[in-house]
Design a protein around this motif. Structure first.
Motif, PDB file in Angstrom:
ATOM      1  N   GLN A  94      39.335  41.565  34.733  1.00  0.00           N
ATOM      2  CA  GLN A  94      40.664  41.934  33.867  1.00  0.00           C
ATOM      3  C   GLN A  94      40.225  40.982  32.728  1.00  0.00           C
ATOM      4  OE1 GLN A  94      44.249  40.513  35.682  1.00  0.00           O
ATOM      5  NE2 GLN A  94      45.445  42.051  34.552  1.00  0.00           N
ATOM      6  N   THR A  99      40.297  45.378  32.711  1.00  0.00           N
ATOM      7  CA  THR A  99      40.343  46.390  34.093  1.00  0.00           C
ATOM      8  C   THR A  99      41.374  45.648  34.926  1.00  0.00           C
ATOM      9  OG1 THR A  99      37.884  46.979  33.834  1.00  0.00           O
ATOM     10  CG2 THR A  99      39.004  47.333  35.913  1.00  0.00           C
ATOM     11  N   GLU A 100      42.275  46.645  35.228  1.00  0.00           N
ATOM     12  CA  GLU A 100      43.143  45.741  36.238  1.00  0.00           C
ATOM     13  C   GLU A 100      42.469  45.673  37.761  1.00  0.00           C
ATOM     14  OE1 GLU A 100      47.034  48.611  36.414  1.00  0.00           O
ATOM     15  OE2 GLU A 100      46.358  49.127  34.401  1.00  0.00           O
ATOM     16  N   ARG A 102      43.569  46.166  40.489  1.00  0.00           N
ATOM     17  CA  ARG A 102      43.907  47.156  41.713  1.00  0.00           C
ATOM     18  C   ARG A 102      42.762  48.498  41.320  1.00  0.00           C
ATOM     19  NH1 ARG A 102      46.160  51.523  39.020  1.00  0.00           N
ATOM     20  NH2 ARG A 102      46.970  51.331  37.192  1.00  0.00           N
ATOM     21  N   ASN A 103      41.964  48.416  40.169  1.00  0.00           N
ATOM     22  CA  ASN A 103      40.904  49.447  40.193  1.00  0.00           C
ATOM     23  C   ASN A 103      39.412  48.656  40.288  1.00  0.00           C
ATOM     24  OD1 ASN A 103      42.353  51.590  39.217  1.00  0.00           O
ATOM     25  ND2 ASN A 103      42.804  50.937  37.326  1.00  0.00           N
TER      26      ASN A 103
END
Length: 135
Positions: A94, A99-100, A102-103
């Protein structure tokens, strides 16, 4: 000596590099690998010529920002170290690549010392450098 493969959907070269740095830095911090121990394959998928599939398994709402991180390393790290590694990869992905968390999908596969050849056709981590004939 971890071997890392990162597959990311719609990631440009700069984002792939940032993801590679995130995983490497997390491995250095949590697992204690040497800073120069960096072996990675970074692959971006454009969604047309190559793509990634994902779902909402276990209630995680993933989207096209999905990043798969596959780490192969020698066995011996306990569950606490692995949990810290997963958490740190998500944090740094992140911070470095946007990038989140959760991904960020991470898998670790462990193997033995003899399963590695780092060049010259040798099993550098094996206890005996002598070739052994297996039947």
């Amino acid at each position: 000596m971890p071997f890392v493969r990162i597959d990311a959907l719609r990631a440009d070269p700069a984002q792939l590099d940032a993801l590679g740095r995130a995983v490497h830095d997390a491995l250095v911090e949590t697992v204690g690998i040497p800073d120069d121990d960096r072996f990675q394959v970074l692959v971006g998928h454009d969604g047309a010529h190559g793509t990634l599939r994902y779902g909402g398994y276990l209630g995680v709402d993933r989207d096209d920002g999905i990043v798969f991180v596959a780490i192969t390393m020698r066995a011996g790290r306990g569950p606490g170290v692995k949990r810290a590694l997963y958490r740190r990869i998500a944090e740094l992905a992140q911070a470095y690549a946007g990038t989140e968390p959760r991904n960020v999908f991470v898998t670790v596969t462990e193997n033995e010392s003899v399963d590695w050849s780092l060049g010259h056709g040798l099993a550098q981590y094996a206890l005996s450098p002598e070739p052994v004939a297996d039947g």
